[in-house]
Design a protein around this motif. Structure first.
Motif, short mmCIF file in Angstrom:
data_model
loop_
_atom_site.label_atom_id
_atom_site.label_comp_id
_atom_site.label_asym_id
_atom_site.label_seq_id
_atom_site.Cartn_x
_atom_site.Cartn_y
_atom_site.Cartn_z
N GLU A 39 37.37 30.84 4.59
CA GLU A 39 37.22 29.46 4.10
C GLU A 39 38.06 28.49 4.92
OE1 GLU A 39 36.37 31.13 -0.42
OE2 GLU A 39 38.33 30.33 0.12
N PHE A 66 36.25 28.09 8.29
CA PHE A 66 35.04 27.26 8.16
C PHE A 66 35.43 25.79 8.00
CE2 PHE A 66 31.45 25.25 6.16
CZ PHE A 66 30.35 25.85 6.76
N LEU A 67 36.43 25.51 7.18
CA LEU A 67 36.86 24.13 6.95
C LEU A 67 37.41 23.52 8.24
CD1 LEU A 67 37.23 21.87 4.86
CD2 LEU A 67 39.49 22.83 4.36
N LEU A 90 34.55 22.51 10.52
CA LEU A 90 33.91 21.25 10.13
C LEU A 90 34.76 20.06 10.55
CD1 LEU A 90 32.48 21.88 6.53
CD2 LEU A 90 31.36 22.20 8.74
N TYR A 139 30.21 32.19 7.64
CA TYR A 139 29.42 31.00 7.31
C TYR A 139 29.21 30.88 5.81
CZ TYR A 139 25.51 27.67 7.50
OH TYR A 139 24.71 26.58 7.32
N HIS A 197 30.95 28.44 2.95
CA HIS A 197 30.60 27.10 2.48
C HIS A 197 30.20 27.08 1.01
CE1 HIS A 197 26.31 28.26 3.20
NE2 HIS A 197 26.10 27.39 2.22
N ARG A 198 29.75 28.21 0.49
CA ARG A 198 29.30 28.25 -0.90
C ARG A 198 30.44 27.90 -1.85
NH1 ARG A 198 24.41 30.78 -1.84
NH2 ARG A 198 25.09 31.19 -3.98
N THR A 240 32.06 24.30 -1.43
CA THR A 240 31.36 23.23 -2.16
C THR A 240 31.72 23.29 -3.65
OG1 THR A 240 29.40 24.65 -2.46
CG2 THR A 240 29.44 23.21 -0.52
N VAL A 299 33.82 20.29 0.12
CA VAL A 299 32.70 20.07 1.03
C VAL A 299 31.46 19.74 0.21
CG1 VAL A 299 31.13 21.21 2.66
CG2 VAL A 299 33.60 21.55 2.87
N LEU A 324 27.24 19.71 0.51
CA LEU A 324 26.17 20.30 1.31
C LEU A 324 24.86 19.58 1.06
CD1 LEU A 324 24.77 22.57 2.99
CD2 LEU A 324 24.64 23.89 0.88
N PHE A 340 26.80 19.06 6.39
CA PHE A 340 27.99 19.14 5.55
C PHE A 340 28.76 17.83 5.64
CE2 PHE A 340 27.09 23.51 6.82
CZ PHE A 340 27.11 24.17 5.61
#
Length: 350
Positions: A237, A240-241, A244, A274, A277-278, A281, A286, A288, A314
């Motif tokens: 996480e 991924f953040l 972004l 990836y 992102h679930r 959010t 984030v 989506l 995103f």
């Protein structure tokens, strides 16, 4: 594969997900006092802490794509990834410790300066002054498997820091220099940060300096550290953040759309990471905007017939990190958990 086979696989996957989510909620509740203590200790280091810290782009992004095929969307081998995704571990602390050390360095050094490290790994005489006090553990240190040697909680914390430093100092990582390496005592004391890009091909390790505005960099909000998110988010996480944030700042776009080949080859983020992102959010970090032609895992509907690959969009929620991490994470995981349980209920009805 029959419909029953597909249904069986779906049920097994959701049972596994349910168990993981339930375990994470229990772990967060158990560790909440420890996370709050580590966050408070970090906040007390300096009253006028910066609102954000600069991190050189090489930590999360490699400009030269490795010579591999990204079509299967799996993450490249570690040697072909930038340091941030090379450090991803479900149980380790290397990524979080390095980020915490970067934040701590910004508190007492100016752009262009090499920060000193006078903080001990652990301070038995003055609790709250060691690196172990800034890093909350991933699990409860007071419990564990059977052992032949009694070990205090403080020593368990130290062992985790040492393990993280060993990983950061590896020859193929080179994010930390251990000046006392080889000594029998204080081997990991006074460790020094190295350049965020890590291993330099055909070159000696580069000492770390605080980035200036002229350096190719992205920024992480101090709220990531001061509200406990650095301890709550999993490595995937965090990676991924950071991806972004970096892409948004590099492209100067409000809505972040990252082509899959760039995500895989330049950021080293494959299908599994990836999926982070679930929950991001759910945590309110984030937003989506899903493309109707792309599934939640990033795969494309009718991929063979598509002339182009639609992309999820995103948007980083500006105020998300300002919220208390443990509280928001538990609420978000519980929302995700309700959805998983509903799928299992419907599958059972079928």
């Amino acid at each position: 594969m029959t419909f029953q086979d597909l249904l069986r696989r779906l049920v097994i996957l959701n049972i596994k997900t349910r168990n993981q989510l339930q375990a994470r909620v229990a772990r967060l509740r158990n560790l909440e006092p420890t996370i709050e203590r580590a966050t408070r200790t970090l906040a007390n280091l300096k009253t006028n802490s910066p609102s954000e810290i600069r991190i050189r782009s090489g930590f999360v992004y490699q400009a030269d794509a490795p010579p591999i095929d990204p079509s299967d969307r799996r993450a490249p081998a570690p040697i072909h990834r930038p340091p941030a995704t090379r450090l991803i571990s479900p149980t380790g602390s290397s990524l979080r410790l390095y980020l915490l050390a970067l934040y701590e360095a910004h508190l007492h050094a100016r752009p262009g300066q090499r920060p000193s490290n006078r903080r001990p790994v652990i301070s038995y005489d003055a609790p709250g002054h060691g690196w172990v006090d800034l890093l909350a553990p991933r699990s409860n240190l007071t419990t564990g498997g059977p052992t032949n040697v009694a070990m205090s909680t403080a020593d368990k914390k130290k062992r985790r820091i040492v393990s993280a430093l060993k990983a950061l100092a590896k020859d193929d990582i080179q994010l930390v220099h251990l000046p006392n390496q080889g000594k029998r005592v204080d081997t990991y004391e006074h460790f020094q940060l190295l350049h965020e890009a890590g291993l330099q091909a055909h070159a000696d390790p580069v000492p770390y300096t605080i980035p200036s505005r002229r350096d190719d960099h992205f920024t992480l909000p101090a709220a990531l550290f001061l509200n406990g998110w650095i301890h709550v988010l999993e490595d995937s996480e965090l990676a991924f953040l950071m991806m972004l944030i970096h892409w948004r700042e590099m492209t100067q776009t409000f809505q972040v759309k990252i082509p899959s080949d760039i995500r895989v080859l330049h950021y080293g983020i494959g299908k599994e990471t990836y999926e982070a992102h679930r929950l991001l959010t759910r945590f309110g970090l984030v937003e989506l905007e899903a493309d109707p032609n792309r599934r939640s895992d990033g795969t494309v509907v009718n991929h063979k017939d598509a002339d182009w690959n639609p992309l999820h969009q995103f948007r980083i929620t500006a105020s998300g990190l300002e919220n208390p991490a443990v509280e928001m994470a538990i609420k978000g995981i519980q929302k995700e958990l309700r959805g998983v349980i509903e799928v299992l209920r419907l599958a059972d009805l079928s």
